[in-house]
Write a protein that holds these residues in place. Sequence first.
Motif, short mmCIF file in Angstrom:
data_model
loop_
_atom_site.label_atom_id
_atom_site.label_comp_id
_atom_site.label_asym_id
_atom_site.label_seq_id
_atom_site.Cartn_x
_atom_site.Cartn_y
_atom_site.Cartn_z
N UNK A 44 -11.51 -44.37 4.75
CA UNK A 44 -12.84 -44.91 5.04
C UNK A 44 -12.94 -46.41 4.87
N UNK A 45 -12.02 -46.99 4.09
CA UNK A 45 -12.05 -48.43 3.81
C UNK A 45 -10.67 -49.04 4.02
N UNK A 46 -10.13 -48.97 5.24
CA UNK A 46 -8.75 -49.41 5.46
C UNK A 46 -8.53 -50.90 5.21
N UNK A 47 -9.50 -51.74 5.57
CA UNK A 47 -9.32 -53.18 5.34
C UNK A 47 -9.37 -53.48 3.85
N UNK A 48 -10.34 -52.91 3.17
CA UNK A 48 -10.43 -53.09 1.72
C UNK A 48 -9.16 -52.60 1.04
N UNK A 49 -8.66 -51.48 1.50
CA UNK A 49 -7.40 -50.94 0.95
C UNK A 49 -6.27 -51.95 1.10
N UNK A 61 0.52 -51.24 -5.47
CA UNK A 61 -0.88 -50.87 -5.19
C UNK A 61 -1.66 -50.65 -6.47
N UNK A 62 -1.23 -51.26 -7.55
CA UNK A 62 -1.83 -50.98 -8.85
C UNK A 62 -3.32 -51.27 -8.88
N UNK A 63 -3.75 -52.39 -8.28
CA UNK A 63 -5.17 -52.75 -8.32
C UNK A 63 -6.01 -51.73 -7.57
N UNK A 64 -5.50 -51.27 -6.44
CA UNK A 64 -6.24 -50.28 -5.65
C UNK A 64 -6.40 -48.98 -6.44
N UNK A 65 -5.29 -48.48 -6.97
CA UNK A 65 -5.34 -47.19 -7.67
C UNK A 65 -6.14 -47.30 -8.96
N UNK A 66 -6.12 -48.45 -9.59
CA UNK A 66 -6.94 -48.65 -10.78
C UNK A 66 -8.43 -48.52 -10.43
N UNK A 67 -8.82 -49.08 -9.28
CA UNK A 67 -10.22 -49.01 -8.86
C UNK A 67 -10.61 -47.57 -8.49
N UNK A 109 -19.91 -56.70 0.77
CA UNK A 109 -20.29 -56.76 2.19
C UNK A 109 -19.23 -56.08 3.06
N UNK A 110 -17.96 -56.32 2.76
CA UNK A 110 -16.89 -55.68 3.53
C UNK A 110 -16.93 -54.17 3.36
N UNK A 111 -17.14 -53.71 2.14
CA UNK A 111 -17.20 -52.26 1.90
C UNK A 111 -18.37 -51.64 2.66
N UNK A 112 -19.51 -52.30 2.66
CA UNK A 112 -20.66 -51.77 3.39
C UNK A 112 -20.38 -51.71 4.88
N UNK A 162 -6.02 -59.21 5.73
CA UNK A 162 -5.03 -59.87 4.87
C UNK A 162 -4.79 -61.34 5.21
N UNK A 163 -4.91 -61.69 6.50
CA UNK A 163 -4.63 -63.07 6.91
C UNK A 163 -5.86 -63.97 6.88
#
Length: 254
Positions: A44-49, A61-67, A109-112, A162-163
């Motif tokens: 659902x949030x590929x860019x945020x991922x 991916x530690x930061x992602x999995x921590x969240x 904003x990105x998540x929304x 990412x860029x």
Amino acid sequence: MQRAFAAHLRAPDRCAPPPSIEDRRMGIYRDLIYNNIESFIAGGFPVLRSLFSDSDGAGGDERWHEMVRDFVYRHASRSPYFLQISEEFLHYLQHERGPRAGDPPFLLELAHYEWVELALDVSEAEMPSGLLQDGDVLERVPVVSPLVWSLSYAFPVHRIGPAYQPQEPPPTPTFLLVYRDRDDEVGFMEINAVTARLLQLAEGGESSGRRLLEKLAQEMPQGMQQSSGDELVEFGRQLLEKLLRLGVIAGLRH
């Protein structure tokens, strides 16, 4: 037993499992619960991922999995449906997680923006029936589709990846139109403040296209009113016709 079992699945590192259950069996549940929830959120949030994965590979991916693990531990979901996990995650980001060191300034904003696509895709709203799909958009009443969201963001969220990760918002906000068309495909369009206001005026579904443009002209600065009367009408005609083709305008009525 059930509370201890669920608490361990939510936070394996914080809560001990029930002592009577073999850890190998608990491991199956731990993996199933987390992997299912994480896969729905990542989808659902590929860019945020992608932004929460270290590009140099040092931290993986530690930061992602921590969240995500904090979400599983902290958030009490209001819905049991998998399709609404993304909405639950957005609520967690907006109201429970709080800002953390290293978070991008555009995170909420990105998540929304990413959530809106799924929300419209599964929305049960339907195009109204009995409307004309062609005709004079100036003389008839444009009816805005209920499957349209006109959004405004401080950051250009549709360009972030990412860029491109701006640390300060640009001087002017970003206006975006997210809609589901007659073929149930979700589309995106960058618009300007004038188009956003035109759609806002049209939401009542009571004014003809010409009357909507007259109202819009009255709101413009005095100098623009004097120099762009005919141009505004022609611009408005073309815009309304385009929005009708896309399904943003569901149709016309008398």
